[in-house]
Design a protein around this motif. Structure first.
Motif, PDB file in Angstrom:
ATOM      1  N   ALA A 126     -88.430  36.189   9.194  1.00 35.44           N
ATOM      2  CA  ALA A 126     -89.672  36.955   9.405  1.00 35.44           C
ATOM      3  C   ALA A 126     -90.448  37.136   8.102  1.00 35.44           C
ATOM      4  O   ALA A 126     -91.674  37.091   8.072  1.00 35.44           O
ATOM      5  CB  ALA A 126     -89.359  38.308  10.013  1.00 35.44           C
ATOM      6  N   ASP A 127     -89.738  37.342   7.010  1.00 35.63           N
ATOM      7  CA  ASP A 127     -90.382  37.462   5.699  1.00 35.63           C
ATOM      8  C   ASP A 127     -89.588  36.569   4.757  1.00 35.63           C
ATOM      9  O   ASP A 127     -88.630  36.999   4.128  1.00 35.63           O
ATOM     10  CB  ASP A 127     -90.352  38.928   5.250  1.00 35.63           C
ATOM     11  CG  ASP A 127     -90.955  39.116   3.863  1.00 35.63           C
ATOM     12  OD1 ASP A 127     -91.522  38.158   3.307  1.00 35.63           O
ATOM     13  OD2 ASP A 127     -90.842  40.239   3.331  1.00 35.63           O
ATOM     14  N   PHE A 128     -89.960  35.315   4.736  1.00 39.77           N
ATOM     15  CA  PHE A 128     -89.151  34.287   4.078  1.00 39.77           C
ATOM     16  C   PHE A 128     -90.054  33.434   3.204  1.00 39.77           C
ATOM     17  O   PHE A 128     -91.140  33.050   3.615  1.00 39.77           O
ATOM     18  CB  PHE A 128     -88.485  33.425   5.157  1.00 39.77           C
ATOM     19  CG  PHE A 128     -87.532  32.396   4.617  1.00 39.77           C
ATOM     20  CD1 PHE A 128     -86.190  32.714   4.423  1.00 39.77           C
ATOM     21  CD2 PHE A 128     -87.970  31.117   4.319  1.00 39.77           C
ATOM     22  CE1 PHE A 128     -85.303  31.758   3.927  1.00 39.77           C
ATOM     23  CE2 PHE A 128     -87.090  30.167   3.823  1.00 39.77           C
ATOM     24  CZ  PHE A 128     -85.757  30.486   3.630  1.00 39.77           C
ATOM     25  N   SER A 175     -96.881  49.049   2.487  1.00 37.74           N
ATOM     26  CA  SER A 175     -95.888  48.065   2.927  1.00 37.74           C
ATOM     27  C   SER A 175     -95.320  47.309   1.735  1.00 37.74           C
ATOM     28  O   SER A 175     -94.103  47.236   1.555  1.00 37.74           O
ATOM     29  CB  SER A 175     -96.550  47.089   3.905  1.00 37.74           C
ATOM     30  OG  SER A 175     -95.710  45.975   4.123  1.00 37.74           O
ATOM     31  N   ASP A 176     -96.195  46.744   0.918  1.00 41.16           N
ATOM     32  CA  ASP A 176     -95.729  45.920  -0.215  1.00 41.16           C
ATOM     33  C   ASP A 176     -94.978  46.742  -1.267  1.00 41.16           C
ATOM     34  O   ASP A 176     -94.035  46.256  -1.877  1.00 41.16           O
ATOM     35  CB  ASP A 176     -96.912  45.203  -0.884  1.00 41.16           C
ATOM     36  CG  ASP A 176     -96.962  43.723  -0.526  1.00 41.16           C
ATOM     37  OD1 ASP A 176     -96.503  43.377   0.585  1.00 41.16           O
ATOM     38  OD2 ASP A 176     -97.463  42.913  -1.333  1.00 41.16           O
ATOM     39  N   THR A 177     -95.393  47.984  -1.482  1.00 44.33           N
ATOM     40  CA  THR A 177     -94.723  48.804  -2.497  1.00 44.33           C
ATOM     41  C   THR A 177     -93.552  49.601  -1.909  1.00 44.33           C
ATOM     42  O   THR A 177     -92.917  50.385  -2.633  1.00 44.33           O
ATOM     43  CB  THR A 177     -95.689  49.828  -3.144  1.00 44.33           C
ATOM     44  OG1 THR A 177     -96.154  50.736  -2.132  1.00 44.33           O
ATOM     45  CG2 THR A 177     -96.881  49.144  -3.812  1.00 44.33           C
ATOM     46  N   PRO A 180     -96.382  35.458   7.507  1.00 44.21           N
ATOM     47  CA  PRO A 180     -97.351  36.465   7.054  1.00 44.21           C
ATOM     48  C   PRO A 180     -96.802  37.899   7.068  1.00 44.21           C
ATOM     49  O   PRO A 180     -96.123  38.295   8.016  1.00 44.21           O
ATOM     50  CB  PRO A 180     -98.510  36.321   8.049  1.00 44.21           C
ATOM     51  CG  PRO A 180     -97.985  35.514   9.189  1.00 44.21           C
ATOM     52  CD  PRO A 180     -96.871  34.686   8.651  1.00 44.21           C
ATOM     53  N   ASP A 181     -97.067  38.640   5.991  1.00 45.19           N
ATOM     54  CA  ASP A 181     -96.750  40.064   5.948  1.00 45.19           C
ATOM     55  C   ASP A 181     -98.055  40.851   6.026  1.00 45.19           C
ATOM     56  O   ASP A 181     -99.149  40.275   6.107  1.00 45.19           O
ATOM     57  CB  ASP A 181     -95.922  40.408   4.699  1.00 45.19           C
ATOM     58  CG  ASP A 181     -96.666  40.098   3.408  1.00 45.19           C
ATOM     59  OD1 ASP A 181     -97.895  39.918   3.420  1.00 45.19           O
ATOM     60  OD2 ASP A 181     -95.995  40.036   2.354  1.00 45.19           O
ATOM     61  N   THR A 182     -97.952  42.154   5.999  1.00 42.78           N
ATOM     62  CA  THR A 182     -99.146  42.973   6.195  1.00 42.78           C
ATOM     63  C   THR A 182    -100.149  42.794   5.053  1.00 42.78           C
ATOM     64  O   THR A 182    -101.358  42.698   5.283  1.00 42.78           O
ATOM     65  CB  THR A 182     -98.738  44.455   6.360  1.00 42.78           C
ATOM     66  OG1 THR A 182     -97.829  44.555   7.459  1.00 42.78           O
ATOM     67  CG2 THR A 182     -99.941  45.335   6.639  1.00 42.78           C
TER      68      THR A 182
HETATM   69 MG    MG Z   1     -94.019  41.504   0.788  1.00 42.04          MG
END
Ligand code: MG
Ligand code: MG
Ligand code: MG
Length: 299
Positions: free
Chosen positions: A195-197, A140-142, A13-15
């Protein structure tokens, strides 16, 4: 309880995924859940606005689910075919098959948070914490508007959210958010890469792409051999056709790409020559826009 609807984001999970689940669940009276532990960045954002960490979905079997910030089966809960998917809200390419008609809302904007902020403007305007969470997820995403996934709408929505949330300086808040998970020096390399996979299915080939964002790429260069060993090990163990680790320097605005797999495919995809084991690509910030489509195309 059997009729509860669970709003769930993607694995690792990401933000954006966690915040979208929280906000949409609150608006609809559903239950927000995650798939696995949240990262330090998300913890920072939730803590700042005093919002509790959602529980874990556990098994998907027999549950009614809303998928946010993803739609690919490989990123959705295991046994998704035994759950009832009632809705999808996302900003990624569609790779989804389902036997029944369901509500799908997908827009090519920088975050799922952007879509929710637009759809539920009135609810968000009355809720400072909700606006703050959505702003954190959007930034976060951008990557604080530096990612090529950023649209004009994201910037407009961010300004509105900042006003509601009482954030005076969007840039500073964005860097605080990003810095919360940028320190990789004391983490096992496994946690840094995974972590972000995300797992992808490209023409029947299993491909995994991880990304980390740092404020100094030297933190990653110092651990390059660990990264390579981990990728090669994981490729053999889990039957990946290809693994890619995207280490993004958000200040220099580019990424070092590490990989395990066919070098020719990598060179073709990124139109570059790769030396020993990795390559720096200037301006590469987005897995979704600048890595996934070109790798997809080579398979
Ligand atoms: Mg992301
Ligand atoms: Mg996401
Ligand atoms: Mg997202």
């Amino acid at each position: 309880m059997g009729d509860d609807v669970y709003v769930v984001g993607h694995k690792s999970p990401d933000t954006d995924t966690v915040v979208s689940a929280i906000v949409y669940a609150k608006i609809k009276g559903y239950t927000p859940v995650t798939q696995g532990a949240i990262n330090e960045e998300t913890a920072f954002v939730l803590d700042k606005f005093g919002v509790p960490v959602p529980g874990d979905l556990g098994g998907a079997e027999g549950k009614k689910l809303v998928l946010v910030d993803h739609n690919e089966a490989s990123q959705a809960p295991d046994n998704i075919d035994k759950a009832e998917v009632v809705e999808i809200i996302d900003h990624h390419k569609m790779n989804f098959n389902y036997p029944d008609p369901i509500a799908i809302h997908v827009e090519p904007v920088g975050s799922t948070a952007t879509i929710l902020a637009k759809l539920y403007k009135d609810e968000v305007a009355k809720d400072k914490a909700m606006a703050g969470l959505l702003l954190g997820a959007l930034l976060s995403d951008t990557v604080i508007f530096k990612s090529p996934t950023t649209t004009e709408e994201d910037k407009v929505v961010a300004a509105e959210l900042a006003k509601i949330a009482g954030i005076d300086d969007i840039e500073t808040f964005g860097i605080d958010v990003k810095k919360a998970k940028a320190n990789i020096s004391d983490k096992p390399i496994k946690d840094v890469v995974l972590a972000d996979f995300k797992d992808f299915d490209f023409a029947g080939n299993k491909v995994g792409i991880g990304q980390t964002e740092v404020v100094d790429i030297n933190d990653v260069y110092n651990r390059a051999s660990e990264v390579m060993d981990f990728l090669n090990d994981l490729k053999g163990k889990e039957g990946y056709e290809m693994l890619i680790f995207v280490a993004t320097d958000i200040i220099k605005e580019g990424s070092e790409l590490y990989y395990a797999g066919d070098k020719a495919k990598m060179e073709k995809a990124f139109n570059t020559t790769i030396g020993d084991k990795s390559v720096w690509i200037d301006g590469l910030m987005s897995r979704k826009k600048q890595v996934v489509p070109v790798i997809d195309k080579t398979f």
